[in-house]
Design a protein around this motif. Structure first.
Motif, PDB file in Angstrom:
ATOM      1  N   LEU A 123     -17.415  38.466  50.489  1.00 41.07           N
ATOM      2  CA  LEU A 123     -17.596  39.807  51.043  1.00 41.07           C
ATOM      3  C   LEU A 123     -18.333  40.704  50.060  1.00 41.07           C
ATOM      4  CD1 LEU A 123     -14.100  40.329  52.738  1.00 41.07           C
ATOM      5  CD2 LEU A 123     -16.245  39.664  53.819  1.00 41.07           C
ATOM      6  N   MET A 124     -18.012  40.591  48.774  1.00 44.20           N
ATOM      7  CA  MET A 124     -18.685  41.409  47.759  1.00 44.20           C
ATOM      8  C   MET A 124     -20.168  41.040  47.654  1.00 44.20           C
ATOM      9  SD  MET A 124     -16.848  43.703  46.541  1.00 44.20           S
ATOM     10  CE  MET A 124     -15.904  43.921  48.021  1.00 44.20           C
ATOM     11  N   SER A 125     -20.443  39.729  47.660  1.00 43.69           N
ATOM     12  CA  SER A 125     -21.832  39.292  47.529  1.00 43.69           C
ATOM     13  C   SER A 125     -22.678  39.751  48.710  1.00 43.69           C
ATOM     14  CB  SER A 125     -21.902  37.770  47.435  1.00 43.69           C
ATOM     15  OG  SER A 125     -21.154  37.327  46.336  1.00 43.69           O
ATOM     16  N   SER A 126     -22.038  39.897  49.880  1.00 46.29           N
ATOM     17  CA  SER A 126     -22.794  40.299  51.057  1.00 46.29           C
ATOM     18  C   SER A 126     -23.265  41.740  50.950  1.00 46.29           C
ATOM     19  CB  SER A 126     -21.943  40.122  52.311  1.00 46.29           C
ATOM     20  OG  SER A 126     -20.934  41.099  52.368  1.00 46.29           O
ATOM     21  N   LEU A 127     -22.741  42.478  49.956  1.00 39.22           N
ATOM     22  CA  LEU A 127     -23.115  43.883  49.817  1.00 39.22           C
ATOM     23  C   LEU A 127     -24.095  44.128  48.674  1.00 39.22           C
ATOM     24  CD1 LEU A 127     -19.543  45.324  50.414  1.00 39.22           C
ATOM     25  CD2 LEU A 127     -21.493  45.540  51.959  1.00 39.22           C
ATOM     26  N   LYS A 128     -24.551  43.033  48.044  1.00 35.79           N
ATOM     27  CA  LYS A 128     -25.459  43.192  46.917  1.00 35.79           C
ATOM     28  C   LYS A 128     -26.900  43.408  47.375  1.00 35.79           C
ATOM     29  CE  LYS A 128     -22.923  40.613  43.406  1.00 35.79           C
ATOM     30  NZ  LYS A 128     -22.910  39.437  42.543  1.00 35.79           N
ATOM     31  N   ALA A 129     -27.621  44.198  46.613  1.00 32.73           N
ATOM     32  CA  ALA A 129     -29.041  44.415  46.902  1.00 32.73           C
ATOM     33  C   ALA A 129     -29.825  43.179  46.445  1.00 32.73           C
ATOM     34  CB  ALA A 129     -29.532  45.652  46.170  1.00 32.73           C
ATOM     35  N   PRO A 130     -31.014  42.946  47.041  1.00 32.94           N
ATOM     36  CA  PRO A 130     -31.768  41.729  46.739  1.00 32.94           C
ATOM     37  C   PRO A 130     -31.951  41.445  45.244  1.00 32.94           C
ATOM     38  CG  PRO A 130     -32.853  42.971  48.454  1.00 32.94           C
ATOM     39  CD  PRO A 130     -31.696  43.803  47.998  1.00 32.94           C
ATOM     40  N   GLY A 131     -32.269  42.466  44.465  1.00 29.71           N
ATOM     41  CA  GLY A 131     -32.543  42.252  43.046  1.00 29.71           C
ATOM     42  C   GLY A 131     -31.350  41.764  42.242  1.00 29.71           C
ATOM     43  N   GLU A 132     -30.153  42.162  42.672  1.00 27.95           N
ATOM     44  CA  GLU A 132     -28.959  41.867  41.884  1.00 27.95           C
ATOM     45  C   GLU A 132     -28.693  40.387  41.708  1.00 27.95           C
ATOM     46  OE1 GLU A 132     -25.339  44.231  42.644  1.00 27.95           O
ATOM     47  OE2 GLU A 132     -26.596  45.345  44.034  1.00 27.95           O
ATOM     48  N   PHE A 133     -29.140  39.571  42.687  1.00 31.57           N
ATOM     49  CA  PHE A 133     -28.844  38.146  42.606  1.00 31.57           C
ATOM     50  C   PHE A 133     -29.540  37.470  41.433  1.00 31.57           C
ATOM     51  CE2 PHE A 133     -27.834  39.100  47.019  1.00 31.57           C
ATOM     52  CZ  PHE A 133     -26.575  38.547  47.093  1.00 31.57           C
ATOM     53  N   SER A 134     -30.715  37.996  41.081  1.00 33.61           N
ATOM     54  CA  SER A 134     -31.410  37.356  39.963  1.00 33.61           C
ATOM     55  C   SER A 134     -31.150  38.057  38.635  1.00 33.61           C
ATOM     56  CB  SER A 134     -32.921  37.308  40.253  1.00 33.61           C
ATOM     57  OG  SER A 134     -33.357  38.526  40.783  1.00 33.61           O
ATOM     58  N   THR A 135     -30.777  39.342  38.679  1.00 35.15           N
ATOM     59  CA  THR A 135     -30.618  40.060  37.413  1.00 35.15           C
ATOM     60  C   THR A 135     -29.229  39.939  36.811  1.00 35.15           C
ATOM     61  OG1 THR A 135     -30.186  42.055  38.683  1.00 35.15           O
ATOM     62  CG2 THR A 135     -32.416  41.782  37.828  1.00 35.15           C
ATOM     63  N   SER A 136     -28.177  39.881  37.660  1.00 36.04           N
ATOM     64  CA  SER A 136     -26.839  39.813  37.076  1.00 36.04           C
ATOM     65  C   SER A 136     -26.101  38.580  37.609  1.00 36.04           C
ATOM     66  CB  SER A 136     -26.060  41.087  37.400  1.00 36.04           C
ATOM     67  OG  SER A 136     -26.101  41.338  38.778  1.00 36.04           O
ATOM     68  N   PRO A 137     -25.129  38.094  36.808  1.00 40.92           N
ATOM     69  CA  PRO A 137     -24.415  36.881  37.208  1.00 40.92           C
ATOM     70  C   PRO A 137     -23.671  37.055  38.529  1.00 40.92           C
ATOM     71  CG  PRO A 137     -23.821  37.544  34.958  1.00 40.92           C
ATOM     72  CD  PRO A 137     -24.636  38.643  35.543  1.00 40.92           C
ATOM     73  N   MET A 138     -23.335  35.934  39.144  1.00 37.93           N
ATOM     74  CA  MET A 138     -22.751  35.925  40.479  1.00 37.93           C
ATOM     75  C   MET A 138     -21.378  36.588  40.560  1.00 37.93           C
ATOM     76  SD  MET A 138     -24.126  34.834  43.159  1.00 37.93           S
ATOM     77  CE  MET A 138     -25.751  34.244  43.571  1.00 37.93           C
TER      78      MET A 138
END
Lengths: 294, 280
Positions: free
Chosen positions: B33-48
């Motif tokens: 649920l938390m990951s579904s709220l992340k902006a596109p850039g966050e997946f590559s810039t910060s850890p999962m």
């Protein structure tokens, strides 16, 4: 009285819809499928009678045996895991957390109702390596365990284990609640008496509790066995049977033959084998439990 | 020989164990649920494992519109609710006739239905595919409804007969004395007596039907008719790995209806899902 409760017209009316749909959609196809095992071809190619050739092919097909082996391995590991962890959890509920366990039971049961596809997609993301590390690899990096970072679902051995873990994770809460219900039926004074006689811990579990909940333990095992033997959706959604053939179970193998290769006869032969296996396993477990009870 | 110190350590270890169990079962879903709220850039810039920086609701909008999840939801609803209605209606009628009416082969009939609980789905797929192909029910949600009803009936009839057993025969007999017809007895006396069971069985069947993949992926190939589960399978395929946000949002959407239903009715759901296993 007899006229009303034995009214044939009413009985027919009550039974007919259920019976009709059940026979046409479930029973007839089972028979039909058995007939297919003597044919070759598909809807598009047309069918031709081949006698017992499909059965001969089945016993000479190394891929069939490899998927049979994978299914058996999966069934054994997952049933053991689900029932054992379920039992441990249920003991924890009853003897450690006691009456306050409702919240924990509710939380641990929750994955049971989630769609398998969603769970599989979630696990695929948990164990992802590219383009970004999934949660697991990400956490390993944070603990400086870079050497452990790997393509979990890209290697035969680890992919199989993740499939097992996912299935155990999903269903252990279910078995915990079933066994919890069984434990609740164990009379308090029996446990008290055993305690006074000096039984505790594992001894208590082994000699007092397990024999008392045996019937319910056996239904849990049957449930788990029959569920895991036909495992399909989990595999399709998590690994698609790969990498290689490392997670191709019998029902997945059947599906590939029937729908990808368009060979209904051979697919049905595999399916019939699966049905046969499910029945045999159920009978064996019932027999064993019945023998012990007399 | 437990010293108070030993007890204290045992207590801490126990608490820790419970904590670990809860984390193992709950955290993956929370992470989803938390990951579904992340902006596109966050997946590559910060850890999962990091929390989202802000609530990026756009993922849900993308998944719903571009990812077609809206269409899949509609199809799932169209397939699920009629199925549930027929499962309950036909199942209750048959269970009533088997348990409360008097005829010779009623026990045998129950047995015939019980066989269905064990049947592995792959054995029926090919014949059903052939039948549906010939009568034009492939790529038709009606075909799915038929299959769901047929596969829902065995367990439903099994559960309903055991619930009807608890309805006293005297009640039914006295209604017969008063001159009520058998249909009237079924609708006005027997059914209201098992209303709780109806709710429970409906829930159990809801989870089976709503979560089905194997039938939906076999009988539906038209992408406009896909249900949520099959849609989800193709979803991550189309988007590939680049669009993590919408993918997580789509998975979350598939989870949310069951999550919400479960949160409100957890007691009934747990009781219902396990009663078949306990009694069988």
């Amino acid at each position: 009285m007899k006229e009303v409760l034995g009214d044939r017209k009413a009985i027919l009316l009550f039974m007919l819809p259920a019976l009709l749909i059940y026979i046409v959609i479930l029973l007839v196809p089972i028979v039909w499928s058995s007939v297919y095992t003597f044919y070759e071809g598909s809807l598009i190619k047309g069918f031709s009678f081949v006698g017992i050739q499909n059965y001969i092919q089945l016993f000479n097909d190394s891929n069939f045996f490899s998927s049979l082996w994978i299914t058996l391995k999966f069934t054994l590991i997952v049933t053991t895991g689900q029932v054992f962890l379920g039992l441990m959890l249920s003991l924890l509920y009853v003897f450690y957390i006691k009456r306050a366990s409702f919240l924990i039971r509710t939380l641990v049961f929750f994955p049971v109702v989630l769609p398998t596809v969603a769970i599989a997609q979630l696990f695929a993301k948990l164990f992802e390596i590219a383009p970004n590390y999934g949660l697991v690899n990400s956490v390993l990096t944070a603990f400086h365990l870079e050497t452990w970072v790997q393509a979990w679902l890209g290697q035969p051995e680890t992919a199989f284990w993740i499939l097992c873990i996912m299935e155990i994770w999903k269903a252990m809460g279910f078995y915990a609640v079933i066994l919890y219900a069984g434990l609740m039926d164990v009379p308090e004074d029996v446990l008290e008496a055993a305690k006074i006689d000096g039984a505790k811990g594992w001894k208590m579990t082994q000699f007092i509790i397990l024999p008392l909940i045996k019937p319910i333990l056996i239904s849990a095992i049957i449930f788990s066995l029959s569920g895991t033997l036909k495992v399909f959706e989990q595999v399709v959604a998590l690994t698609g049977g790969g990498p290689g053939k490392s997670t191709t179970t019998l029902s997945v193998y059947m599906y590939q033959h029937a729908f990808t290769n368009g060979n209904y006869g051979y697919g049905s032969t595999v399916a019939l084998f699966l049905l046969f296996m499910t029945l045999v396993v159920t009978l064996i477990v019932y027999k064993v439990s019945w023998k012990d009870q007399t | 020989m437990n010293t108070s110190g030993g007890k204290w350590i045992g207590n801490i270890l126990g608490k820790l164990l419970v904590f670990i169990i809860v984390v193992i079962t709950v955290y993956p879903v929370f992470w989803l649920l938390m990951s579904s709220l992340k902006a596109p850039g966050e997946f590559s810039t910060s850890p999962m494992y990091t929390l989202p920086e802000s609530f990026h609701i756009q993922n849900y909008i993308d998944a719903w519109k571009d990812g077609n999840m809206g269409v899949y939801f509609r199809n799932s609803i169209i397939a699920t609710f009629p199925s549930l209605l027929f499962i309950i209606l036909f199942g209750a009628a048959a269970a009533f006739a088997i348990e409360k009416m008097r005829w010779k082969i009623s026990r045998g009939m129950l047995l015939v239905f019980l066989v269905g609980i064990m049947v592995p789905v792959p054995i029926v797929l090919l014949p059903l595919f052939t039948i549906f192909f010939n009568v034009g029910l492939l790529n038709n949600l009606l075909g799915l409804i038929l299959v769901y009803v047929a596969f829902g009936l065995p367990l439903t009839i099994f559960l309903f007969t055991s619930y009807f057993k608890a309805v006293p025969n005297e009640l039914i007999e006295s209604a017969v004395m008063d001159g009520a017809s058998i249909y009237r007895i079924f609708i006005s006396i027997a059914m209201p007596m098992i209303m709780n069971a109806v709710v429970t069985v409906t829930l159990v069947q809801f989870f089976f039907v709503w979560n089905d993949l194997i039938f939906a992926m076999t009988f539906i190939s038209d992408s406009e008719l896909r249900t949520i589960q099959t849609g989800l399978m193709s979803f991550s395929g189309e988007y590939g790995q680049r669009q993590w946000g919408p993918t997580f949002a789509a998975i979350s959407m598939a989870v949310l209806p069951t999550l919400i239903l479960y949160l409100f009715l957890n007691k009934t759901v747990m009781k219902g899902m396990t009663s078949g296993a306990v009694k069988g």
